[in-house]
Scaffold this motif. Structure first.
Motif, PDB file in Angstrom:
ATOM      1  N   GLU A 145      -8.547 -14.491  15.918  1.00  0.00           N
ATOM      2  CA  GLU A 145      -7.241 -14.855  16.469  1.00  0.00           C
ATOM      3  C   GLU A 145      -6.762 -16.109  15.762  1.00  0.00           C
ATOM      4  OE1 GLU A 145      -4.807 -15.310  20.647  1.00  0.00           O
ATOM      5  OE2 GLU A 145      -6.963 -14.970  20.707  1.00  0.00           O
ATOM      6  N   LEU A 146      -5.534 -16.062  15.274  1.00  0.00           N
ATOM      7  CA  LEU A 146      -4.945 -17.176  14.547  1.00  0.00           C
ATOM      8  C   LEU A 146      -4.141 -18.048  15.505  1.00  0.00           C
ATOM      9  CD1 LEU A 146      -3.595 -15.128  11.503  1.00  0.00           C
ATOM     10  CD2 LEU A 146      -5.743 -16.394  11.635  1.00  0.00           C
ATOM     11  N   ASP A 147      -3.824 -19.249  15.071  1.00  0.00           N
ATOM     12  CA  ASP A 147      -2.939 -20.103  15.861  1.00  0.00           C
ATOM     13  C   ASP A 147      -1.618 -19.372  16.052  1.00  0.00           C
ATOM     14  OD1 ASP A 147      -4.860 -22.092  15.924  1.00  0.00           O
ATOM     15  OD2 ASP A 147      -4.028 -23.157  14.186  1.00  0.00           O
ATOM     16  N   GLY A 148      -1.054 -19.464  17.237  1.00  0.00           N
ATOM     17  CA  GLY A 148       0.219 -18.810  17.507  1.00  0.00           C
ATOM     18  C   GLY A 148       0.072 -17.408  18.071  1.00  0.00           C
ATOM     19  N   GLY A 149      -1.162 -16.939  18.236  1.00  0.00           N
ATOM     20  CA  GLY A 149      -1.382 -15.635  18.870  1.00  0.00           C
ATOM     21  C   GLY A 149      -1.437 -14.445  17.933  1.00  0.00           C
ATOM     22  N   ASP A 150      -1.251 -14.642  16.629  1.00  0.00           N
ATOM     23  CA  ASP A 150      -1.390 -13.540  15.687  1.00  0.00           C
ATOM     24  C   ASP A 150      -2.877 -13.309  15.389  1.00  0.00           C
ATOM     25  OD1 ASP A 150       1.349 -13.276  15.590  1.00  0.00           O
ATOM     26  OD2 ASP A 150       1.582 -14.283  13.657  1.00  0.00           O
ATOM     27  N   PHE A 151      -3.164 -12.226  14.672  1.00  0.00           N
ATOM     28  CA  PHE A 151      -4.552 -11.878  14.378  1.00  0.00           C
ATOM     29  C   PHE A 151      -4.724 -11.589  12.895  1.00  0.00           C
ATOM     30  CE2 PHE A 151      -4.059 -10.956  18.831  1.00  0.00           C
ATOM     31  CZ  PHE A 151      -5.269 -11.336  19.383  1.00  0.00           C
ATOM     32  N   GLU A 152      -5.907 -11.936  12.402  1.00  0.00           N
ATOM     33  CA  GLU A 152      -6.356 -11.524  11.075  1.00  0.00           C
ATOM     34  C   GLU A 152      -7.509 -10.562  11.303  1.00  0.00           C
ATOM     35  OE1 GLU A 152      -9.205 -13.572   7.990  1.00  0.00           O
ATOM     36  OE2 GLU A 152      -7.168 -14.408   7.771  1.00  0.00           O
ATOM     37  N   VAL A 153      -7.371  -9.356  10.759  1.00  0.00           N
ATOM     38  CA  VAL A 153      -8.432  -8.359  10.878  1.00  0.00           C
ATOM     39  C   VAL A 153      -8.950  -8.093   9.476  1.00  0.00           C
ATOM     40  CG1 VAL A 153      -9.063  -6.063  11.681  1.00  0.00           C
ATOM     41  CG2 VAL A 153      -7.235  -7.312  12.846  1.00  0.00           C
ATOM     42  N   ARG A 154     -10.250  -8.276   9.314  1.00  0.00           N
ATOM     43  CA  ARG A 154     -10.886  -7.997   8.019  1.00  0.00           C
ATOM     44  C   ARG A 154     -11.620  -6.670   8.130  1.00  0.00           C
ATOM     45  NH1 ARG A 154     -12.636 -12.780   4.459  1.00  0.00           N
ATOM     46  NH2 ARG A 154     -11.016 -14.290   4.936  1.00  0.00           N
ATOM     47  N   PHE A 155     -11.171  -5.706   7.328  1.00  0.00           N
ATOM     48  CA  PHE A 155     -11.829  -4.408   7.256  1.00  0.00           C
ATOM     49  C   PHE A 155     -12.714  -4.410   6.019  1.00  0.00           C
ATOM     50  CE2 PHE A 155      -8.006  -3.399   9.731  1.00  0.00           C
ATOM     51  CZ  PHE A 155      -8.588  -2.770  10.816  1.00  0.00           C
ATOM     52  N   THR A 156     -14.005  -4.252   6.246  1.00  0.00           N
ATOM     53  CA  THR A 156     -14.994  -4.307   5.181  1.00  0.00           C
ATOM     54  C   THR A 156     -15.621  -2.931   5.010  1.00  0.00           C
ATOM     55  OG1 THR A 156     -15.485  -6.568   5.861  1.00  0.00           O
ATOM     56  CG2 THR A 156     -17.063  -5.510   4.392  1.00  0.00           C
ATOM     57  N   PRO A 157     -15.702  -2.422   3.777  1.00  0.00           N
ATOM     58  CA  PRO A 157     -16.287  -1.094   3.583  1.00  0.00           C
ATOM     59  C   PRO A 157     -17.765  -1.068   3.960  1.00  0.00           C
ATOM     60  CG  PRO A 157     -15.796  -2.117   1.461  1.00  0.00           C
ATOM     61  CD  PRO A 157     -15.281  -3.041   2.518  1.00  0.00           C
ATOM     62  N   VAL A 182      -4.814   0.852   2.157  1.00  0.00           N
ATOM     63  CA  VAL A 182      -6.217   1.299   2.161  1.00  0.00           C
ATOM     64  C   VAL A 182      -6.457   2.245   0.986  1.00  0.00           C
ATOM     65  CG1 VAL A 182      -7.941   2.642   3.443  1.00  0.00           C
ATOM     66  CG2 VAL A 182      -6.552   0.939   4.630  1.00  0.00           C
ATOM     67  N   SER A 183      -5.518   3.162   0.752  1.00  0.00           N
ATOM     68  CA  SER A 183      -5.669   4.115  -0.358  1.00  0.00           C
ATOM     69  C   SER A 183      -5.685   3.413  -1.715  1.00  0.00           C
ATOM     70  CB  SER A 183      -4.543   5.145  -0.335  1.00  0.00           C
ATOM     71  OG  SER A 183      -4.644   5.949   0.820  1.00  0.00           O
ATOM     72  N   ALA A 184      -5.015   2.260  -1.804  1.00  0.00           N
ATOM     73  CA  ALA A 184      -4.935   1.529  -3.069  1.00  0.00           C
ATOM     74  C   ALA A 184      -6.131   0.604  -3.304  1.00  0.00           C
ATOM     75  CB  ALA A 184      -3.641   0.710  -3.106  1.00  0.00           C
ATOM     76  N   LEU A 185      -7.032   0.485  -2.320  1.00  0.00           N
ATOM     77  CA  LEU A 185      -8.184  -0.399  -2.483  1.00  0.00           C
ATOM     78  C   LEU A 185      -9.111   0.104  -3.580  1.00  0.00           C
ATOM     79  CD1 LEU A 185      -9.142  -1.081   1.253  1.00  0.00           C
ATOM     80  CD2 LEU A 185      -7.971  -2.647  -0.319  1.00  0.00           C
ATOM     81  N   ASN A 186      -9.711  -0.824  -4.278  1.00  0.00           N
ATOM     82  CA  ASN A 186     -10.740  -0.483  -5.253  1.00  0.00           C
ATOM     83  C   ASN A 186     -12.045  -0.206  -4.516  1.00  0.00           C
ATOM     84  OD1 ASN A 186      -9.090  -0.930  -7.562  1.00  0.00           O
ATOM     85  ND2 ASN A 186      -9.358  -3.130  -7.272  1.00  0.00           N
ATOM     86  N   PRO A 187     -12.969   0.557  -5.122  1.00  0.00           N
ATOM     87  CA  PRO A 187     -14.255   0.781  -4.470  1.00  0.00           C
ATOM     88  C   PRO A 187     -14.922  -0.543  -4.116  1.00  0.00           C
ATOM     89  CG  PRO A 187     -14.026   2.227  -6.365  1.00  0.00           C
ATOM     90  CD  PRO A 187     -12.850   1.266  -6.391  1.00  0.00           C
ATOM     91  N   GLY A 188     -15.379  -0.666  -2.887  1.00  0.00           N
ATOM     92  CA  GLY A 188     -16.049  -1.872  -2.424  1.00  0.00           C
ATOM     93  C   GLY A 188     -15.116  -2.965  -1.942  1.00  0.00           C
ATOM     94  N   LYS A 228     -15.439   6.298  -3.368  1.00  0.00           N
ATOM     95  CA  LYS A 228     -14.209   6.302  -2.555  1.00  0.00           C
ATOM     96  C   LYS A 228     -12.979   6.620  -3.403  1.00  0.00           C
ATOM     97  CE  LYS A 228     -15.785   3.264   1.160  1.00  0.00           C
ATOM     98  NZ  LYS A 228     -16.460   4.265   1.896  1.00  0.00           N
ATOM     99  N   GLU A 229     -13.164   7.480  -4.424  1.00  0.00           N
ATOM    100  CA  GLU A 229     -12.065   7.862  -5.307  1.00  0.00           C
ATOM    101  C   GLU A 229     -11.543   9.262  -5.004  1.00  0.00           C
ATOM    102  OE1 GLU A 229     -13.646   7.431  -9.231  1.00  0.00           O
ATOM    103  OE2 GLU A 229     -13.566   5.249  -9.164  1.00  0.00           O
ATOM    104  N   THR A 230     -12.420  10.139  -4.553  1.00  0.00           N
ATOM    105  CA  THR A 230     -12.047  11.534  -4.325  1.00  0.00           C
ATOM    106  C   THR A 230     -12.415  11.926  -2.907  1.00  0.00           C
ATOM    107  OG1 THR A 230     -12.473  12.028  -6.653  1.00  0.00           O
ATOM    108  CG2 THR A 230     -12.351  13.907  -5.157  1.00  0.00           C
ATOM    109  N   TYR A 231     -11.463  12.534  -2.205  1.00  0.00           N
ATOM    110  CA  TYR A 231     -11.722  13.029  -0.858  1.00  0.00           C
ATOM    111  C   TYR A 231     -12.144  14.482  -0.970  1.00  0.00           C
ATOM    112  CZ  TYR A 231     -11.485  13.430   4.165  1.00  0.00           C
ATOM    113  OH  TYR A 231     -11.826  13.589   5.482  1.00  0.00           O
ATOM    114  N   ARG A 232     -13.259  14.819  -0.339  1.00  0.00           N
ATOM    115  CA  ARG A 232     -13.801  16.172  -0.361  1.00  0.00           C
ATOM    116  C   ARG A 232     -13.618  16.777   1.027  1.00  0.00           C
ATOM    117  NH1 ARG A 232     -19.444  13.714  -2.187  1.00  0.00           N
ATOM    118  NH2 ARG A 232     -19.030  12.774  -0.192  1.00  0.00           N
ATOM    119  N   ILE A 233     -13.056  17.967   1.079  1.00  0.00           N
ATOM    120  CA  ILE A 233     -12.847  18.608   2.371  1.00  0.00           C
ATOM    121  C   ILE A 233     -13.264  20.075   2.297  1.00  0.00           C
ATOM    122  CG2 ILE A 233     -10.424  19.187   1.889  1.00  0.00           C
ATOM    123  CD1 ILE A 233      -9.886  18.612   4.916  1.00  0.00           C
ATOM    124  N   MET A 234     -13.927  20.511   3.367  1.00  0.00           N
ATOM    125  CA  MET A 234     -14.266  21.925   3.545  1.00  0.00           C
ATOM    126  C   MET A 234     -13.504  22.409   4.768  1.00  0.00           C
ATOM    127  SD  MET A 234     -18.373  22.149   2.647  1.00  0.00           S
ATOM    128  CE  MET A 234     -18.579  23.503   3.734  1.00  0.00           C
TER     129      MET A 234
END
Length: 176
Positions: free
Chosen positions: A63-75, A28-34, A157-163
């Motif tokens: 759900e894929l054949d064989g009981g596995d799963f594909e999860v697509r996380f979209t920004p 996730v951290s290595a993803l490009n913006p978008g 999504k390049e810099t994390y800002r925290i207070m």
């Protein structure tokens, strides 16, 4: 919706009895913006959905054949604000007493520096920090020390800002 997905197959890790969370967060951290993440898993990873929602991702499960799963996380279009449970409304916080850019430092140095600053400040004072990644290991340390926090990624999504609002002084020491 994006058509650009990085793919991560954690099924071998899971089948070997391993824990794939760090591999997933690294991807996730290595993803490009978008960019989204296509995750291949052996089960429906329900707890991960909340973690990813907090990081600004919607999910779709197939759900894929064989009981596995594909999860697509979209920004999502906006970066969600994350906060400690009782952080209250950050807009009511005082202006930061300290502003630090820690983007060029490798872990654990940003966490060490933030905790050292928190020890130096008076209760109620605020630290504003810029980081190159979400500080997942910092959150429990802040909570343990009684500090409140709120943060999110910038629009790219390049810099994390925290207070961080410093809690009561305690006998906590930074480092080993």
């Amino acid at each position: 919706m994006t058509d650009d997905f990085a793919q991560l197959d954690v099924r071998p890790i899971l089948r070997d009895g391993g824990e794939p969370f760090q591999a997933i967060m690294g991807a996730v951290s290595a993803l490009n913006p978008g960019q989204g993440l296509k995750l291949l898993v052996t089960f429906r990873p329900q707890p991960l959905f909340g973690v990813m929602a907090n990081r600004g991702f919607d999910h779709e499960v197939v759900e894929l054949d064989g009981g596995d799963f594909e999860v697509r996380f979209t920004p999502t279009s906006t970066a969600p604000v994350q906060a400690s449970e009782d952080a209250a409304m950050p807009e009511l916080w005082p202006d930061p007493a300290v502003e630090i850019d820690l983007c060029d430092l490798l872990p654990p140095e940003p966490m060490v520096r933030i905790l050292a600053e928190a020890e130096r400040l008076e209760p109620g004072q605020v630290i504003f920090a810029l980081l190159s990644r979400e500080p997942l290991f910092l959150y429990p340390e802040l909570i343990k020390r009684g500090h409140k926090w709120v943060g999110n990624f910038d629009a790219k999504k390049e810099t994390y800002r925290i207070m961080i609002r410093v809690g009561k002084k305690g006998n906590h020491h930074v480092g080993a």
